[in-house]
Design a protein around this motif. Structure first.
Motif, PDB file in Angstrom:
ATOM      1  N   LEU A   1      55.050  68.619  28.831  1.00 51.00           N
ATOM      2  CA  LEU A   1      55.391  67.866  30.038  1.00 51.00           C
ATOM      3  C   LEU A   1      55.502  68.759  31.269  1.00 51.00           C
ATOM      4  O   LEU A   1      55.323  68.297  32.392  1.00 51.00           O
ATOM      5  CB  LEU A   1      56.714  67.119  29.831  1.00 51.00           C
ATOM      6  N   ASN A   2      55.813  70.028  31.047  1.00 53.42           N
ATOM      7  CA  ASN A   2      55.954  70.964  32.164  1.00 53.42           C
ATOM      8  C   ASN A   2      55.611  72.368  31.667  1.00 53.42           C
ATOM      9  O   ASN A   2      56.488  73.205  31.490  1.00 53.42           O
ATOM     10  CB  ASN A   2      57.382  70.917  32.721  1.00 53.42           C
ATOM     11  N   PRO A   3      54.318  72.630  31.432  1.00 51.12           N
ATOM     12  CA  PRO A   3      53.918  73.877  30.769  1.00 51.12           C
ATOM     13  C   PRO A   3      54.333  75.149  31.501  1.00 51.12           C
ATOM     14  O   PRO A   3      54.926  76.044  30.911  1.00 51.12           O
ATOM     15  CB  PRO A   3      52.391  73.758  30.696  1.00 51.12           C
ATOM     16  N   PHE A   4      54.034  75.214  32.803  1.00 47.40           N
ATOM     17  CA  PHE A   4      54.258  76.461  33.540  1.00 47.40           C
ATOM     18  C   PHE A   4      54.910  76.246  34.903  1.00 47.40           C
ATOM     19  O   PHE A   4      54.886  77.144  35.740  1.00 47.40           O
ATOM     20  CB  PHE A   4      52.919  77.189  33.723  1.00 47.40           C
ATOM     21  N   GLY A   5      55.473  75.065  35.130  1.00 49.11           N
ATOM     22  CA  GLY A   5      56.111  74.794  36.417  1.00 49.11           C
ATOM     23  C   GLY A   5      55.105  74.837  37.550  1.00 49.11           C
ATOM     24  O   GLY A   5      54.030  74.253  37.471  1.00 49.11           O
ATOM     25  N   ASN A   6      55.444  75.587  38.591  1.00 49.09           N
ATOM     26  CA  ASN A   6      54.541  75.708  39.745  1.00 49.09           C
ATOM     27  C   ASN A   6      53.682  76.971  39.677  1.00 49.09           C
ATOM     28  O   ASN A   6      53.095  77.389  40.672  1.00 49.09           O
ATOM     29  CB  ASN A   6      55.356  75.692  41.048  1.00 49.09           C
ATOM     30  N   ASN A   7      53.645  77.584  38.480  1.00 49.23           N
ATOM     31  CA  ASN A   7      52.838  78.784  38.212  1.00 49.23           C
ATOM     32  C   ASN A   7      53.342  80.035  38.921  1.00 49.23           C
ATOM     33  O   ASN A   7      52.634  81.043  38.965  1.00 49.23           O
ATOM     34  CB  ASN A   7      51.361  78.545  38.571  1.00 49.23           C
ATOM     35  N   HIS A   8      54.563  79.986  39.446  1.00 55.11           N
ATOM     36  CA  HIS A   8      55.172  81.168  40.070  1.00 55.11           C
ATOM     37  C   HIS A   8      56.154  81.823  39.099  1.00 55.11           C
ATOM     38  O   HIS A   8      56.775  81.153  38.272  1.00 55.11           O
ATOM     39  CB  HIS A   8      55.924  80.787  41.345  1.00 55.11           C
ATOM     40  N   LEU A   9      56.290  83.143  39.249  1.00 52.78           N
ATOM     41  CA  LEU A   9      57.301  83.870  38.486  1.00 52.78           C
ATOM     42  C   LEU A   9      58.689  83.564  39.033  1.00 52.78           C
ATOM     43  O   LEU A   9      58.844  83.174  40.198  1.00 52.78           O
ATOM     44  CB  LEU A   9      57.044  85.373  38.572  1.00 52.78           C
ATOM     45  N   ILE A  10      59.709  83.755  38.169  1.00 51.72           N
ATOM     46  CA  ILE A  10      61.076  83.595  38.651  1.00 51.72           C
ATOM     47  C   ILE A  10      61.376  84.702  39.682  1.00 51.72           C
ATOM     48  O   ILE A  10      60.830  85.799  39.586  1.00 51.72           O
ATOM     49  CB  ILE A  10      62.100  83.641  37.481  1.00 51.72           C
ATOM     50  N   PRO A  11      62.187  84.405  40.690  1.00 49.42           N
ATOM     51  CA  PRO A  11      62.966  83.187  40.905  1.00 49.42           C
ATOM     52  C   PRO A  11      62.252  82.091  41.709  1.00 49.42           C
ATOM     53  O   PRO A  11      62.810  81.033  41.915  1.00 49.42           O
ATOM     54  CB  PRO A  11      64.166  83.708  41.687  1.00 49.42           C
ATOM     55  N   ARG A  12      60.998  82.351  42.145  1.00 54.28           N
ATOM     56  CA  ARG A  12      60.271  81.328  42.912  1.00 54.28           C
ATOM     57  C   ARG A  12      59.801  80.185  42.026  1.00 54.28           C
ATOM     58  O   ARG A  12      59.659  79.049  42.462  1.00 54.28           O
ATOM     59  CB  ARG A  12      59.077  81.973  43.626  1.00 54.28           C
ATOM     60  N   GLY A  13      59.556  80.510  40.757  1.00 56.87           N
ATOM     61  CA  GLY A  13      59.153  79.503  39.787  1.00 56.87           C
ATOM     62  C   GLY A  13      59.934  79.670  38.504  1.00 56.87           C
ATOM     63  O   GLY A  13      61.012  80.258  38.484  1.00 56.87           O
ATOM     64  N   ILE A  14      59.370  79.164  37.390  1.00 62.37           N
ATOM     65  CA  ILE A  14      60.080  79.249  36.103  1.00 62.37           C
ATOM     66  C   ILE A  14      59.373  80.165  35.105  1.00 62.37           C
ATOM     67  O   ILE A  14      59.813  80.287  33.966  1.00 62.37           O
ATOM     68  CB  ILE A  14      60.267  77.846  35.480  1.00 62.37           C
ATOM     69  N   LEU A  15      58.304  80.844  35.534  1.00 65.34           N
ATOM     70  CA  LEU A  15      57.602  81.755  34.632  1.00 65.34           C
ATOM     71  C   LEU A  15      58.371  83.059  34.464  1.00 65.34           C
ATOM     72  O   LEU A  15      58.768  83.699  35.447  1.00 65.34           O
ATOM     73  CB  LEU A  15      56.202  82.062  35.165  1.00 65.34           C
ATOM     74  N   ARG A  16      58.550  83.470  33.226  1.00 65.32           N
ATOM     75  CA  ARG A  16      59.237  84.730  32.941  1.00 65.32           C
ATOM     76  C   ARG A  16      58.270  85.912  32.913  1.00 65.32           C
ATOM     77  O   ARG A  16      58.691  87.073  32.989  1.00 65.32           O
ATOM     78  CB  ARG A  16      59.965  84.614  31.601  1.00 65.32           C
ATOM     79  N   GLU A  17      56.997  85.623  32.756  1.00 65.55           N
ATOM     80  CA  GLU A  17      55.941  86.632  32.782  1.00 65.55           C
ATOM     81  C   GLU A  17      54.692  86.004  33.384  1.00 65.55           C
ATOM     82  O   GLU A  17      54.556  84.773  33.398  1.00 65.55           O
ATOM     83  CB  GLU A  17      55.590  87.103  31.362  1.00 65.55           C
ATOM     84  N   PRO A  18      53.748  86.830  33.847  1.00 64.45           N
ATOM     85  CA  PRO A  18      52.458  86.281  34.283  1.00 64.45           C
ATOM     86  C   PRO A  18      51.769  85.579  33.118  1.00 64.45           C
ATOM     87  O   PRO A  18      51.898  85.996  31.968  1.00 64.45           O
ATOM     88  CB  PRO A  18      51.678  87.527  34.722  1.00 64.45           C
ATOM     89  N   LEU A  19      51.020  84.535  33.407  1.00 63.48           N
ATOM     90  CA  LEU A  19      50.346  83.778  32.356  1.00 63.48           C
ATOM     91  C   LEU A  19      49.367  84.625  31.555  1.00 63.48           C
ATOM     92  O   LEU A  19      49.102  84.339  30.379  1.00 63.48           O
ATOM     93  CB  LEU A  19      49.623  82.572  32.957  1.00 63.48           C
TER      94      LEU A  19
END
Length: 349
Positions: free
Chosen positions: A160-178
């Protein structure tokens, strides 16, 4: 105040806020994301060059992690793996200790499994080998734990929400680059029953990022309702035509709502709290107040939320309002045979 700030920052990270202040904060958070990205690159470089070293255990190590902040559904998958794949092995599960509700949930469902928690996973691994010498060690949330070498890296991805907005934290929810998903051996795509056309696109994207990884699809299937005060298991259809108020403090309240709707339940209200929210007496008082206002027949929550409720607050719920916990389990909808073969070979090796 602290919970409101967390929710506000999470909403910004998920691009839900559009006001001027949020826009300015997004600029700042984008700059911080670049600093975070640089930090990750330095850490990866140090491990690749052998300046920092990873610890190798005698036991087989299986990590169940994710590439985003919370809410992907790791805990039920860990329970599934221990029950169905590694049932004939001596298993130990290592957790960070940050989320006690998840630890309690695992211990409640798997009372015979050794569970160790703490920040230092290498130290915990050595302790596990000394105490029980397990065949398999499962590392909860271990994808970013470079200090420990793994035999298998499982990454759980929310359909339902694989990678958020594709930004790394704290701008997005990615903990690492895809691009770092190329380290994964298995992708577990969760909540596929609630996904629509996005599922095909997601699988194609994962195959491009990592063509060799096994892709497993799963959903969370409701089993029964547990009536806490009476210590009874209740059939799911018992509340089909009832007035239901639900509450949860999990990473994906949308999926909880979807699951209840799939059961044929029409909610009076779903009260949402932050993930891992620690309930206090005033919270339960407010839930009861709203249940009475809506003239609800029962209150329903998740098993994970139940782990954060003590017996005192549960007893606050009046007898005329039933209190149920929804019990679920993982159901693999695609790739089950390949998963069993893949991990069975590991446990026998």
């Amino acid at each position: 105040m602290k919970e409101k700030l967390k929710r506000y920052l999470l909403d910004i990270a998920q691009d839900k806020k559009k006001d001027v202040l949020s826009y300015l904060l997004k600029v700042l958070l984008t700059l911080l994301s670049y600093i975070y990205w640089l930090g990750i690159k330095i850490i990866v470089f140090l491990y690749r060059k052998g300046i920092l070293r990873s610890y190798k255990t005698q036991s087989k190590i299986v990590s169940v992690g994710n590439i985003t902040l919370g809410g992907t559904g790791k805990t039920p998958i860990e329970i599934y793996l221990i029950r169905n794949i590694f049932s004939n092995n001596k298993v130990c599960l290592l957790a960070s200790g940050y989320s006690e509700d998840e630890l309690n949930l695992i211990q409640f469902n798997l009372p015979s499994v050794k569970l160790l928690s703490g920040k230092d996973r290498v130290k915990l691994t050595k302790e596990a080998e000394r105490l029980i010498n397990p065949d398999v060690i499962i590392i909860d949330d271990g994808f970013q734990h470079w200090r420990l070498m793994r035999d298998i890296d499982i990454v759980v991805i929310d359909a339902l929400n694989p990678f958020g907005n594709n930004h790394l934290i704290p701008r997005g929810i990615l903990r690492e680059p895809l691009s770092h998903l190329k380290r994964a051996d298995i992708f577990f795509i969760s909540k596929v029953d609630a996904a629509t056309g996005n599922l095909t696109n997601l699988k194609e994207r994962l195959k491009k990022l990592n063509p060799k990884a096994l892709i497993i699809e799963c959903r969370y299937q409701p089993l029964y309702l547990y009536e806490v005060k009476e210590d009874n298991k209740i059939e799911l259809d018992r509340i089909k035509n009832k007035k239901v108020l639900a509450f949860c403090g999990i990473g994906s309240p949308l999926y909880f709502r979807y699951t209840l709707a799939k059961m044929g339940i029409k909610l009076d209200l779903l009260i949402e709290f932050m993930d891992h929210y620690q309930y206090k007496r005033p919270d339960i008082e407010e839930i009861i107040k709203k249940a009475k206002r809506y003239n609800s027949d029962c209150i329903v929550t998740t098993e994970k939320d139940w782990m954060r409720l003590n017996s005192e607050v549960i007893q606050m719920i009046p007898s005329e309002i039933k209190f149920y916990v929804l019990k679920i389990e993982v159901e693999i909808t695609k790739g089950k045979e390949r998963l069993i073969e893949y991990l069975s070979n590991l446990s026998c090796g």
